[in-house]
Design an enzyme around this catalytic site. Structure first.
Site, PDB file in Angstrom:
ATOM      1  N   ASP A  41      18.073   6.660  51.606  1.00  0.00           N
ATOM      2  CA  ASP A  41      17.759   5.282  51.212  1.00  0.00           C
ATOM      3  C   ASP A  41      18.978   4.405  51.449  1.00  0.00           C
ATOM      4  O   ASP A  41      18.911   3.196  51.354  1.00  0.00           O
ATOM      5  CB  ASP A  41      17.247   5.187  49.764  1.00  0.00           C
TER       6      ASP A  41
ATOM      7  N   ASP B 226      23.034   9.009  53.076  1.00  0.00           N
ATOM      8  CA  ASP B 226      23.151   9.915  51.934  1.00  0.00           C
ATOM      9  C   ASP B 226      22.023  10.960  52.033  1.00  0.00           C
ATOM     10  O   ASP B 226      21.268  10.964  53.010  1.00  0.00           O
ATOM     11  CB  ASP B 226      23.131   9.140  50.609  1.00  0.00           C
TER      12      ASP B 226
ATOM     13  N   SER C 235      19.354  12.271  45.670  1.00  0.00           N
ATOM     14  CA  SER C 235      20.037  11.239  46.451  1.00  0.00           C
ATOM     15  C   SER C 235      21.389  11.714  46.985  1.00  0.00           C
ATOM     16  O   SER C 235      21.438  12.655  47.757  1.00  0.00           O
ATOM     17  CB  SER C 235      20.173   9.991  45.578  1.00  0.00           C
TER      18      SER C 235
END
Ligand code: MG
Length: 451
Positions: free
Chosen positions: A248, A244, A102
């Site tokens: 998401d 990012d 992430s």
């Protein structure tokens, strides 16, 4: 390992995550592949972010899945929501795996499992995964029964899925100029393409894959998107968007080059969904700004608070049939599209909002009440003592995750960390002074209860 309140020693709230090839090794990835292959027999889709270590880990996961006799569909570099959408929409796919850390720094990586409906594994599913992983009792398929490995392209399906759910004509008619900063992450070849297909004039920034993250830190918070703010101004653009590493999440810069806080964007979108639906429930964690609740109530809707973490937000969204959900970090969930945070869809939906409102983002954002949120942490080695003390003292508080205590002009959240010897304190009020007072009160309360 970075984890917070997850299922066990290995699986945190974001699957398994750690420094690549140190804390998260190829051997572990192989066994994680065997685990998902054992749990979700059939055809498993896999995608990855653009990190340096992602291909190594992905190959190990694939080998693990195939070794227990399950098939693999490899979609290559993909935003996490695109992998989830592919799993949801493709028949016969029984589960998914995304290799990503992430927004974490470049040395990290992670492996997260996805359910057949495209949602992230729940805590219970992760607990089961952890049991299977630790048992190490994997079948070894015979030479002629090992899984097949094939590649597939997700892009057209994913883009069409989003384009179908926004007013393309309204967006295209505005001929928006948009600056998109993908932070060299997984959306680099996805969001710019979507914006083009929505008729925008696209200025792309850091939109090539580079797992070294040479341009900026991966988290799209205000301090990391200074260049985007400048480029929006220089290019005289209508909007700036940042993702990012796995997209998401999306954050936004208005036409004046000002960063719009993630909470305000969540409130804006939640309000719009409630208005369009003439009511309904919005689900968000207890750490979200009061501006969300204010905006939702004003539109005739209701907010349901959950513990922190997107899997639980999604779980509750399903239970209450929510019209919208999201986190105050740029993770927005559009249930008609996918029950998962989707930063790429957020980009399309924010453009639709500006187009239909026929006003610039800075103007629309003014409607959202402004609060000041302050955060700190204090040492806490006795989690249970703190929580029971808080329960005694604040009987009216919401204890879904720590204690969220509402005051007339603000609120306070005291959350003992699941993994570190600290308690996190959040305070929010209409004025900065009041927020400071509340934060001070929170620190004193924790210290007093712990003695
Ligand atoms: Mg992310």
């Amino acid at each position: 390992m970075t984890r917070a309140g997850g299922a066990g020693e290995l699986f945190g709230t974001n699957g398994v995550r750690g420094i690549a090839n140190e804390e998260l090794t190829a051997d572990m990835a192989l066994n994680l592949g065997r685990t998902i292959g054992t749990l979700r027999k059939g055809r498993i889709a896999i995608g990855m972010d653009a990190r340096i270590s992602s291909a190594m880990l992905k190959c190990a996961v694939i080998a693990g899945i195939a070794s227990v006799g399950s098939d693999v569909v490899d979609i290559g570099i993909a935003p996490t929501p695109a992998l989830q959408y592919f799993v949801k929409e493709t028949e016969e796919i029984t589960g998914g795996v995304i290799v990503t850390a992430s927004h974490n720094p470049r040395e990290y990586n992670g492996i997260k499992f996805v359910h057949s409906d495209g949602t992230e594994f729940t805590r219970e599913m992760d607990e089961e995964s952890e049991r299977v992983y630790k048992s190490k009792k994997f079948v070894r398929a015979g030479w002629n029964e090992v899984g097949r490995v094939e590649e597939a392209d997700y892009l057209r399906m994913y883009l069409d899925g989003m384009i179908d759910k926004v007013d393309v004509e309204a967006i295209a008619a505005k001929q928006f100029k948009v600056v998109i900063d993908c932070g060299n992450g997984a959306a680099s070849l996805v969001t710019p393409q979507l914006l083009k297909e929505l008729g925008c004039d696209v200025v792309s920034l850091n939109c090539h894959h580079d797992g070294r993250f040479p341009a900026r830190n991966s988290e799209p918070v205000e301090e990391n998107v200074g260049i985007l703010k400048e480029v929006v101004k220089i290019a005289d653009a209508h909007l700036g968007i940042a993702h990012d590493g796995d997209a998401d999440r999306a954050t936004f810069v208005d036409e004046k080059g000002n960063f719009v806080s993630e909470d305000v964007m969540l409130a804006l979108m939640a309000k719009k969904y409630v208005e369009n639906n003439r009511g309904g429930v919005v689900v968000t964690p207890v750490s979200s700004s009061k501006c969300v609740e204010d905006s939702v109530k004003e539109a005739g809707g209701e907010v349901v608070y959950t513990a922190v973490g997107s899997p639980v937000v999604v779980k509750v969204m399903k239970e209450v049939n929510a019209v919208f959900g999201g986190e105050g970090n740029g993770g927005l969930i559009f249930p008609e599209h996918l029950l998962a945070r989707d930063g790429v869809m957020s980009a399309a939906k924010v453009l639709e909002l500006i187009a239909l409102e026929n006003r610039p983002l800075s103007e629309i954002a003014k409607e959202i009440p402004r609060y000041h949120m302050l955060k700190t942490k204090v040492e806490c080695r006795e989690k249970k003592k703190l929580l029971s003390g808080l329960r005694e003292e604040f009987t009216e508080a919401n204890f879904i995750d720590g204690a969220r205590i509402d005051f007339e002009d603000g609120w306070l959240l005291i959350r003992p960390s699941g993994t570190e010897p600290i308690a996190r304190i959040f305070a929010e009020a209409k004025s900065r002074e009041k927020a400071e007072d509340l934060l001070e009160f929170g620190i004193k309360t924790v210290k007093r209860i712990l003695g």
